[in-house]
Scaffold this active site. Structure first.
Site, PDB file in Angstrom:
ATOM      1  N   CYS A  19     -91.350  47.043  88.890  1.00 24.01           N
ATOM      2  CA  CYS A  19     -90.820  45.709  88.590  1.00 24.01           C
ATOM      3  C   CYS A  19     -89.353  45.707  88.195  1.00 24.01           C
ATOM      4  O   CYS A  19     -88.759  44.646  88.065  1.00 24.01           O
ATOM      5  CB  CYS A  19     -91.632  45.065  87.473  1.00 24.01           C
ATOM      6  SG  CYS A  19     -91.463  45.979  85.928  1.00 24.01           S
TER       7      CYS A  19
ATOM      8  N   CYS B 205     -91.722  42.606  80.289  1.00 25.19           N
ATOM      9  CA  CYS B 205     -92.720  41.545  80.165  1.00 25.19           C
ATOM     10  C   CYS B 205     -93.479  41.640  78.842  1.00 25.19           C
ATOM     11  O   CYS B 205     -93.284  42.567  78.057  1.00 25.19           O
ATOM     12  CB  CYS B 205     -93.698  41.649  81.327  1.00 25.19           C
ATOM     13  SG  CYS B 205     -94.687  43.147  81.204  1.00 25.19           S
TER      14      CYS B 205
ATOM     15  N   CYS C  39     -97.276  48.375  83.384  1.00 24.22           N
ATOM     16  CA  CYS C  39     -96.356  48.090  82.267  1.00 24.22           C
ATOM     17  C   CYS C  39     -96.616  49.037  81.104  1.00 24.22           C
ATOM     18  O   CYS C  39     -95.698  49.337  80.331  1.00 24.22           O
ATOM     19  CB  CYS C  39     -96.530  46.663  81.787  1.00 24.22           C
ATOM     20  SG  CYS C  39     -96.658  45.448  83.103  1.00 24.22           S
TER      21      CYS C  39
HETATM   22 FE1  FES Z   1     -92.318  44.967  84.328  1.00 22.46          FE
HETATM   23 FE2  FES Z   1     -94.473  44.566  82.934  1.00 22.46          FE
HETATM   24  S1  FES Z   1     -93.852  43.449  84.680  1.00 22.46           S
HETATM   25  S2  FES Z   1     -93.056  46.131  82.673  1.00 22.46           S
END
Ligand code: FES
Length: 137
Positions: free
Chosen positions: A37, A62, A106
């Site tokens: 991400c 996030c 994550c």
């Molecule tokens: Fe990037 Fe959770 S969406 S660390």
């Protein structure tokens, strides 16, 4: 706001993050980014001898990443380097009462950044740049 995917503990650590920000006396830092991400995390540790005496984080990420960082810094305070090296993202995830399946990636950031910080600390001790006692691994 809808939080139905997250446990109460995740929401608590996201809304009231523990140990956020740079650590003034840090002597170990680990930085990782998530290929999945693009989020980023810095972990700061203050190590004395073989023990992590303090820990903090800065996370651009996030809800799950922030909650994991917060929980991890709480877990490693007072922990030996050896135990912290063995801390897995699953351990942090379990301490948070789980994560939704699509957020598991994550939870790897906090453990990876922790391990990166310990690795760089050990390298500095081995090179003589840092005083400390590090058991051979
Ligand atoms: Fe990037 Fe959770 S969406 S660390």
């Amino acid at each position: 706001m809808q939080h139905t995917d997250y446990s109460a503990k995740v929401i608590d650590h996201f809304m009231n993050p523990r140990n956020m920000g740079e650590l003034e006396n840090a002597n170990a830092v680990g930085t990782v980014g998530s290929p999945a991400c693009g989020d980023m995390m810095d972990i700061y540790l203050e190590v004395e001898g073989d023990e992590i005496v303090d820990a903090s984080f800065k996370t651009f990420g996030c809800t799950a990443a922030i909650a994991n960082s917060s929980m991890m810094t709480e877990m490693v305070k007072g922990m030996s380097l050896a135990d912290a090296e063995n801390l897995k993202n699953r351990d942090i995830e379990e301490a948070l009462d789980g994560l939704p399946p699509h957020k598991i990636h994550c939870s790897t950031l906090a453990a990876d950044a922790l391990h990166e910080a310990i690795k760089s600390y050990k390298e500095r001790v081995a090179s003589g740049a840092e005083e400390g006692e590090v058991a051979a691994s």
